[in-house]
Design an enzyme around this catalytic site. Sequence first.
Site, PDB file in Angstrom:
ATOM      1  N   ASP A   1     -64.188  -0.327 -60.457  1.00 45.50           N
ATOM      2  CA  ASP A   1     -62.895  -0.997 -60.274  1.00 45.50           C
ATOM      3  C   ASP A   1     -63.062  -2.210 -59.364  1.00 45.50           C
ATOM      4  O   ASP A   1     -63.064  -2.098 -58.146  1.00 45.50           O
ATOM      5  CB  ASP A   1     -61.887  -0.013 -59.655  1.00 45.50           C
ATOM      6  CG  ASP A   1     -60.529  -0.669 -59.434  1.00 45.50           C
ATOM      7  OD1 ASP A   1     -60.295  -1.775 -59.984  1.00 45.50           O
ATOM      8  OD2 ASP A   1     -59.704  -0.066 -58.713  1.00 45.50           O
TER       9      ASP A   1
ATOM     10  N   LYS B   1     -60.544  -7.447 -55.757  1.00 48.29           N
ATOM     11  CA  LYS B   1     -60.614  -6.824 -54.435  1.00 48.29           C
ATOM     12  C   LYS B   1     -61.392  -7.743 -53.493  1.00 48.29           C
ATOM     13  O   LYS B   1     -62.341  -8.374 -53.915  1.00 48.29           O
ATOM     14  CB  LYS B   1     -61.352  -5.481 -54.532  1.00 48.29           C
ATOM     15  CG  LYS B   1     -60.549  -4.386 -55.204  1.00 48.29           C
ATOM     16  CD  LYS B   1     -61.323  -3.080 -55.212  1.00 48.29           C
ATOM     17  CE  LYS B   1     -60.578  -1.996 -55.978  1.00 48.29           C
ATOM     18  NZ  LYS B   1     -59.302  -1.598 -55.371  1.00 48.29           N
TER      19      LYS B   1
ATOM     20  N   GLU C   1     -54.779  -0.373 -61.997  1.00 49.03           N
ATOM     21  CA  GLU C   1     -55.213  -0.060 -63.365  1.00 49.03           C
ATOM     22  C   GLU C   1     -55.236   1.440 -63.649  1.00 49.03           C
ATOM     23  O   GLU C   1     -55.070   1.864 -64.788  1.00 49.03           O
ATOM     24  CB  GLU C   1     -56.618  -0.649 -63.612  1.00 49.03           C
ATOM     25  CG  GLU C   1     -57.809   0.213 -63.120  1.00 49.03           C
ATOM     26  CD  GLU C   1     -57.845   0.429 -61.624  1.00 49.03           C
ATOM     27  OE1 GLU C   1     -57.189  -0.353 -60.890  1.00 49.03           O
ATOM     28  OE2 GLU C   1     -58.493   1.388 -61.154  1.00 49.03           O
TER      29      GLU C   1
ATOM     30  N   ARG D   1     -53.183   3.894 -62.938  1.00 46.67           N
ATOM     31  CA  ARG D   1     -51.944   4.471 -63.483  1.00 46.67           C
ATOM     32  C   ARG D   1     -51.744   4.082 -64.946  1.00 46.67           C
ATOM     33  O   ARG D   1     -51.103   4.794 -65.701  1.00 46.67           O
ATOM     34  CB  ARG D   1     -50.757   4.070 -62.606  1.00 46.67           C
ATOM     35  CG  ARG D   1     -50.458   2.617 -62.582  1.00 46.67           C
ATOM     36  CD  ARG D   1     -49.627   2.205 -61.374  1.00 46.67           C
ATOM     37  NE  ARG D   1     -50.409   2.191 -60.130  1.00 46.67           N
ATOM     38  CZ  ARG D   1     -49.904   1.868 -58.938  1.00 46.67           C
ATOM     39  NH1 ARG D   1     -48.627   1.549 -58.821  1.00 46.67           N
ATOM     40  NH2 ARG D   1     -50.666   1.868 -57.869  1.00 46.67           N
TER      41      ARG D   1
HETATM   42  N1  BES Z   1     -58.930   2.667 -57.110  1.00 48.90           N
HETATM   43  C1  BES Z   1     -57.960   2.011 -56.328  1.00 48.90           C
HETATM   44  C2  BES Z   1     -57.437   2.869 -55.190  1.00 48.90           C
HETATM   45  C3  BES Z   1     -58.408   3.181 -54.079  1.00 48.90           C
HETATM   46  C4  BES Z   1     -58.356   2.487 -52.906  1.00 48.90           C
HETATM   47  C5  BES Z   1     -59.318   4.218 -54.201  1.00 48.90           C
HETATM   48  C6  BES Z   1     -59.231   2.792 -51.880  1.00 48.90           C
HETATM   49  C7  BES Z   1     -60.194   4.525 -53.194  1.00 48.90           C
HETATM   50  C8  BES Z   1     -60.159   3.829 -52.039  1.00 48.90           C
HETATM   51  C9  BES Z   1     -56.779   1.609 -57.191  1.00 48.90           C
HETATM   52  O1  BES Z   1     -57.076   1.245 -58.503  1.00 48.90           O
HETATM   53  C10 BES Z   1     -56.132   0.431 -56.543  1.00 48.90           C
HETATM   54  O2  BES Z   1     -56.771  -0.561 -56.418  1.00 48.90           O
HETATM   55  N2  BES Z   1     -54.884   0.599 -56.128  1.00 48.90           N
HETATM   56  C11 BES Z   1     -54.151  -0.435 -55.472  1.00 48.90           C
HETATM   57  C12 BES Z   1     -52.756  -0.458 -56.053  1.00 48.90           C
HETATM   58  C13 BES Z   1     -51.932  -1.631 -55.652  1.00 48.90           C
HETATM   59  C14 BES Z   1     -52.499  -2.905 -56.219  1.00 48.90           C
HETATM   60  C15 BES Z   1     -50.526  -1.440 -56.163  1.00 48.90           C
HETATM   61  C16 BES Z   1     -54.088  -0.137 -53.977  1.00 48.90           C
HETATM   62  O3  BES Z   1     -53.901   1.018 -53.603  1.00 48.90           O
HETATM   63  O4  BES Z   1     -54.241  -1.068 -53.206  1.00 48.90           O
HETATM   64 ZN    ZN Z   2     -58.826   2.093 -59.286  1.00 45.56          ZN
HETATM   65 ZN    ZN Z   3     -57.617  -0.785 -58.750  1.00 46.12          ZN
END
Ligand code: BES
Ligand code: ZN
Ligand code: ZN
Length: 474
Positions: free
Chosen positions: A247, A254, A326, A328
């Site tokens: 991801d 990120k 992504e 969800r």
């Molecule tokens: N896979 C990530 C969530 C994550 C964050 C897992 C840290 C492990 C450690 C997920 O896909 C994500 O990026 N979520 C975002 C959602 C936001 C953009 C609404 C998040 O939590 O920042």
């Molecule tokens: Zn993710």
């Molecule tokens: Zn993500």
Amino acid sequence: MNTEKQWKNKFQISFVAEEHQRIQELSAGLQQLFHGKYLEQLIFENEEADMSVYIGIGKEPLTTNQIIEVTAFASQLMKEYDIKNYDLDVSNLIEQAGIRCLEQVAQGVCLGTFEKYKPYEESLRAFTACFCGIPDLEQRKAKAHIAKGQAIAEGILFARDLVNCPSNQLKPMEFAGRIMKKLNSLHCKELKIQLIDADKLKTMGMDALYSVGNSSANPPCFLEIEYTPKPQSKNRMGLVGKGVTVDTGGYCLKPSSSMAGIKGDMAGAAAVAGAIYALAKNGQKKNVSAFLPMCENRISNGSLLPGDVISSYSGKTIEIMNTDAEGRLILADAVSYAVKKGEVTSVLDIATLTGAVVNMLGFSIAGVLCDREQLYQQFLKAAKISGEQYHRLPFKKEHEEMIKSEVADVKNMGDSCCGTITAGLFIREFAEQTPWIHLDIAGTAWVDTPIWKYQKTGATGAGVSTIYYLCEEE
Ligand code: BES
Ligand code: ZN
Ligand code: ZN
């Protein structure tokens, strides 16, 4: 593992409580060195010139989690000294926690052998603990509990190996392949596995999964696993796990500081695979199906962009607010498929879903959302046996409002608050009327600094044991 009563090996491990008589029996010198405090250790030669190891278990009755921890500690110690065969006196633990604690004991002993960068099977095979101190009348029960604990541990270790695997070596199709290979090794007639490739996903209308997966040259796929030990029963638990093998965030890229661990974004799918493996291996009698959407989230001309509107397997349209949300999206399609085609009577989804849950609960407690009391009570019972820690989060109408879209049925990100709740509620939209429970393991799936002795830096195998117990026949 054997369950002998007599000492067989030169190395003998006992668990000793504070103020226990055995401490008084030690020489004065040794008494100064060992008090029986939790996780204290003493290694000494006894009269027969054999080696004895005492491990302290403190004053209070042990929790489930602590039983796994002290036994993993014992097994790690033997691994450190490279002692391949040893006796483990479990009489104290059984006295304290009942014969069922052998499930945790066996689990701990297996987890203690784990080593990163080595297939878990190798380390597990290298060590043999001989269980001593089991009452004669309980021998048969003991064997069953030990087998169950071992199967669960194998599920956990299998999940860890997958999550620790770098994403360049575990693309979506390879991920699916490894799970199929592992399950096929059981030669279990009750298991039916179906792999759906990218082309088929497209024709089936799995638009949400396809759209995320289309960001990469490594195509997405979907693995459906049916375990049917009880064909006459209509009940079937559906298990859905997030399988994002990498991801990057997509165009909502990120920051580099958040890139560590992006290979572990498939820990939900790995947990489900581990749990199904353990259930089938142990011949559990409840029907369970797994639905595992697998893909990468990258940048390319096929990637989603903020503002895009896509369709989904359910027919609902989704407005993309953030391409990093992504998980969800792919879970939405998998949950829809589970309730429409999978004939499930309850659905659980598990995912490394939000950074918000990490900020809120840290690395030792996972977040839970659930919309049915009965299902939640079953879950609580399972978590109590597994020893894993969870915390339930509330949700109300006002949270549901946060993911309403002006241009589509739902949007994939809410307001700036309640990120874990809105992420869960997004998925709930797709469960329709089926009882639903959601586990956000973003914090617990991975530890940089182990919290308990049975963990190693890296993947934890979070979720496997609780899911196992939830799917176990009462
Ligand atoms: N896979 C990530 C969530 C994550 C964050 C897992 C840290 C492990 C450690 C997920 O896909 C994500 O990026 N979520 C975002 C959602 C936001 C953009 C609404 C998040 O939590 O920042
Ligand atoms: Zn993710
Ligand atoms: Zn993500």
